[in-house]
Motif scaffolding. Structure first.
Motif, mmCIF file in Angstrom:
data_model
loop_
_atom_site.group_PDB
_atom_site.id
_atom_site.type_symbol
_atom_site.label_atom_id
_atom_site.label_comp_id
_atom_site.label_asym_id
_atom_site.label_seq_id
_atom_site.Cartn_x
_atom_site.Cartn_y
_atom_site.Cartn_z
ATOM 1 N N LEU A 72 -33.510 12.404 24.226
ATOM 2 C CA LEU A 72 -34.011 13.006 22.994
ATOM 3 C C LEU A 72 -34.390 11.959 21.952
ATOM 4 O O LEU A 72 -35.462 12.058 21.325
ATOM 5 C CB LEU A 72 -32.953 13.952 22.416
ATOM 6 N N ILE A 73 -33.538 10.958 21.743
ATOM 7 C CA ILE A 73 -33.775 10.049 20.620
ATOM 8 C C ILE A 73 -33.665 8.558 20.948
ATOM 9 O O ILE A 73 -34.187 7.731 20.194
ATOM 10 C CB ILE A 73 -32.831 10.363 19.434
ATOM 11 N N PHE A 74 -33.010 8.182 22.033
ATOM 12 C CA PHE A 74 -32.705 6.767 22.239
ATOM 13 C C PHE A 74 -33.714 6.019 23.098
ATOM 14 O O PHE A 74 -33.887 4.806 22.941
ATOM 15 C CB PHE A 74 -31.315 6.614 22.860
ATOM 16 N N GLU A 75 -34.358 6.678 24.042
ATOM 17 C CA GLU A 75 -35.194 5.972 25.007
ATOM 18 C C GLU A 75 -36.355 5.191 24.383
ATOM 19 O O GLU A 75 -36.610 4.044 24.785
ATOM 20 C CB GLU A 75 -35.691 6.943 26.078
ATOM 21 N N PRO A 76 -37.082 5.752 23.378
ATOM 22 C CA PRO A 76 -38.187 4.956 22.822
ATOM 23 C C PRO A 76 -37.725 3.647 22.197
ATOM 24 O O PRO A 76 -38.412 2.620 22.299
ATOM 25 C CB PRO A 76 -38.792 5.893 21.767
ATOM 26 N N TYR A 77 -36.572 3.664 21.577
ATOM 27 C CA TYR A 77 -36.088 2.473 20.897
ATOM 28 C C TYR A 77 -35.477 1.468 21.876
ATOM 29 O O TYR A 77 -35.472 0.261 21.605
ATOM 30 C CB TYR A 77 -35.098 2.873 19.803
ATOM 31 N N ALA A 78 -34.978 1.950 22.995
ATOM 32 C CA ALA A 78 -34.502 1.038 24.030
ATOM 33 C C ALA A 78 -35.665 0.206 24.572
ATOM 34 O O ALA A 78 -35.538 -1.009 24.786
ATOM 35 C CB ALA A 78 -33.823 1.814 25.151
ATOM 36 N N ALA A 79 -36.798 0.840 24.796
ATOM 37 C CA ALA A 79 -37.977 0.123 25.275
ATOM 38 C C ALA A 79 -38.454 -0.888 24.243
ATOM 39 O O ALA A 79 -38.835 -2.020 24.588
ATOM 40 C CB ALA A 79 -39.094 1.115 25.603
ATOM 41 N N ASP A 80 -38.427 -0.514 22.983
ATOM 42 C CA ASP A 80 -38.835 -1.421 21.911
ATOM 43 C C ASP A 80 -37.907 -2.631 21.848
ATOM 44 O O ASP A 80 -38.360 -3.773 21.689
ATOM 45 C CB ASP A 80 -38.831 -0.677 20.576
ATOM 46 N N ALA A 91 -29.998 1.340 26.522
ATOM 47 C CA ALA A 91 -30.679 0.066 26.291
ATOM 48 C C ALA A 91 -30.344 -0.936 27.393
ATOM 49 O O ALA A 91 -31.201 -1.724 27.803
ATOM 50 C CB ALA A 91 -30.294 -0.494 24.929
ATOM 51 N N THR A 92 -29.113 -0.892 27.880
ATOM 52 C CA THR A 92 -28.697 -1.797 28.953
ATOM 53 C C THR A 92 -29.587 -1.639 30.173
ATOM 54 O O THR A 92 -29.996 -2.622 30.801
ATOM 55 C CB THR A 92 -27.238 -1.524 29.351
ATOM 56 N N ARG A 93 -29.875 -0.404 30.531
ATOM 57 C CA ARG A 93 -30.696 -0.148 31.717
ATOM 58 C C ARG A 93 -32.101 -0.727 31.549
ATOM 59 O O ARG A 93 -32.662 -1.297 32.496
ATOM 60 C CB ARG A 93 -30.760 1.362 31.993
ATOM 61 N N VAL A 94 -32.664 -0.595 30.361
ATOM 62 C CA VAL A 94 -33.997 -1.140 30.132
ATOM 63 C C VAL A 94 -33.954 -2.667 30.133
ATOM 64 O O VAL A 94 -34.825 -3.325 30.724
ATOM 65 C CB VAL A 94 -34.597 -0.598 28.817
ATOM 66 N N LEU A 95 -32.953 -3.237 29.488
ATOM 67 C CA LEU A 95 -32.828 -4.693 29.493
ATOM 68 C C LEU A 95 -32.694 -5.216 30.921
ATOM 69 O O LEU A 95 -33.304 -6.230 31.281
ATOM 70 C CB LEU A 95 -31.612 -5.109 28.667
ATOM 71 N N ALA A 96 -31.902 -4.545 31.742
ATOM 72 C CA ALA A 96 -31.705 -4.984 33.124
ATOM 73 C C ALA A 96 -32.984 -4.866 33.940
ATOM 74 O O ALA A 96 -33.168 -5.595 34.920
ATOM 75 C CB ALA A 96 -30.587 -4.166 33.772
ATOM 76 N N SER A 97 -33.861 -3.975 33.549
ATOM 77 C CA SER A 97 -35.131 -3.805 34.264
ATOM 78 C C SER A 97 -36.195 -4.793 33.802
ATOM 79 O O SER A 97 -37.052 -5.206 34.592
ATOM 80 C CB SER A 97 -35.651 -2.376 34.057
ATOM 81 N N VAL A 98 -36.137 -5.178 32.524
ATOM 82 C CA VAL A 98 -37.212 -5.962 31.925
ATOM 83 C C VAL A 98 -36.927 -7.462 31.920
ATOM 84 O O VAL A 98 -37.820 -8.273 32.190
ATOM 85 C CB VAL A 98 -37.480 -5.462 30.481
ATOM 86 N N LEU A 99 -35.688 -7.842 31.634
ATOM 87 C CA LEU A 99 -35.375 -9.266 31.533
ATOM 88 C C LEU A 99 -35.305 -9.893 32.916
ATOM 89 O O LEU A 99 -34.932 -9.245 33.890
ATOM 90 C CB LEU A 99 -34.053 -9.461 30.805
ATOM 91 N N PRO A 100 -35.652 -11.182 33.033
ATOM 92 C CA PRO A 100 -35.602 -11.856 34.332
ATOM 93 C C PRO A 100 -34.212 -11.778 34.959
ATOM 94 O O PRO A 100 -33.195 -11.698 34.257
ATOM 95 C CB PRO A 100 -35.972 -13.302 33.982
ATOM 96 N N ALA A 101 -34.172 -11.823 36.272
ATOM 97 C CA ALA A 101 -32.917 -11.661 37.003
ATOM 98 C C ALA A 101 -31.912 -12.763 36.703
ATOM 99 O O ALA A 101 -30.705 -12.571 36.870
ATOM 100 C CB ALA A 101 -33.199 -11.607 38.505
#
Length: 274
Positions: free
Chosen positions: A25-33, A56-66
């Motif tokens: 509802l409210i957190f996903e857009p800001y996690a991506a940002d 946010a952890t899930r997005v960071l784990a997907s976006v940041l290098p391994a």
């Protein structure tokens, strides 16, 4: 009957409902940002504080290098358990920790991030001092806080509906805590008192909050946040009725099908200046 001490209590069924209803509802857009703001930085270790159920952890784990290690912490073990159960695309270290007294050595991390957790810290400057302490020189602290409740339409609607439902002692959790720390001058003062010498950058970012029906945001706020603790402290038998009242108020304002409301937050970025 309002008790700020319960504002940070996320137990029982709250973590699961939080993840199911509030996160999309409210957190996903800001996690991506948040992830986008870190993507271009040279990083080796990132600390997330007040990670909640890990959106946010899930997005960071997907976006940041391994090769960038991520440590995700929260005060509430039940929230971390939910986050761990959902999982991430790669290994993340989940650790129960109090942001007021972080269990890490000085200068351990290149970035410290916190998505919508700062508002819950009892002493903001102390938490900021801890974030600064564990940052490397030249590291960055990025956190988000909600803007005033009037700029966040579903939360505002639910709060107003419950004021009419409990007129003698309306539950004010949403206005008091999630939406209670939005003044730029106070944020800047608290960061300075915490030891940050650099001037923070504060970006105000509006987004849209969408749900399949009015009942989804009503459940999200009334049952998936510590607002539930306030409702049940007044009359535990009326939680369902309070949720119904909130859903009806959302339906009257936004319609009875798919609902769409404004959300708005401040994103604060401050460097650990050399």
């Amino acid at each position: 009957m309002s008790n700020p001490n319960t504002d940070k209590v996320f137990t029982g069924s709250i973590p699961k409902l939080y993840e199911q209803y509030l996160v999309p509802l409210i957190f996903e857009p800001y996690a991506a940002d948040l992830a986008d703001r870190l993507r271009t930085r040279s990083l080796s270790r990132v600390l997330e504080i007040a990670a909640g159920t890990g959106v946010a952890t899930r997005v960071l784990a997907s976006v940041l290098p391994a090769n960038v290690s991520i440590v995700a912490t929260d005060l509430n073990q039940a929230m971390l358990d939910q986050a761990s159960a959902v999982g991430t695309k790669r290994t993340v270290e989940w650790r129960q920790a109090d942001a007021m007294q972080l269990p890490f050595a000085d200068g351990t991390f290149d970035a410290v991030v916190c998505q919508f957790g700062v508002m819950f810290f009892p002493e903001k400057s102390q938490a900021f001092s801890e974030a600064l302490r564990v940052l490397n020189p030249g590291g960055v602290f990025i956190f988000s806080v909600w803007d005033r409740i009037a700029e966040n339409e579903f939360a505002d609607t639910v709060t107003n509906a419950l004021e009419s439902f409990f007129p003698q002692d309306p539950p004010r959790f949403l206005a008091r805590t999630p939406h209670g720390y939005h003044d730029h001058r106070i944020i800047e003062r608290d960061l300075a008192n915490g030891g940050f010498r650099a001037t923070p950058r504060i970006d105000t970012l509006a987004a849209r909050s969408r749900a399949p029906s009015p009942r989804d945001p009503a459940i999200a706020y009334c049952q998936g946040t510590p607002l539930r603790n306030e409702i049940e402290a007044r009359d535990a038998a009326r939680l369902g009725e309070a949720t119904d009242i909130a859903a009806e108020a959302i339906a009257k304002r936004f319609g009875r099908g798919v609902v769409d409301g404004k959300i708005q937050a401040h994103i604060v970025t401050v460097e650990n200046s050399l």
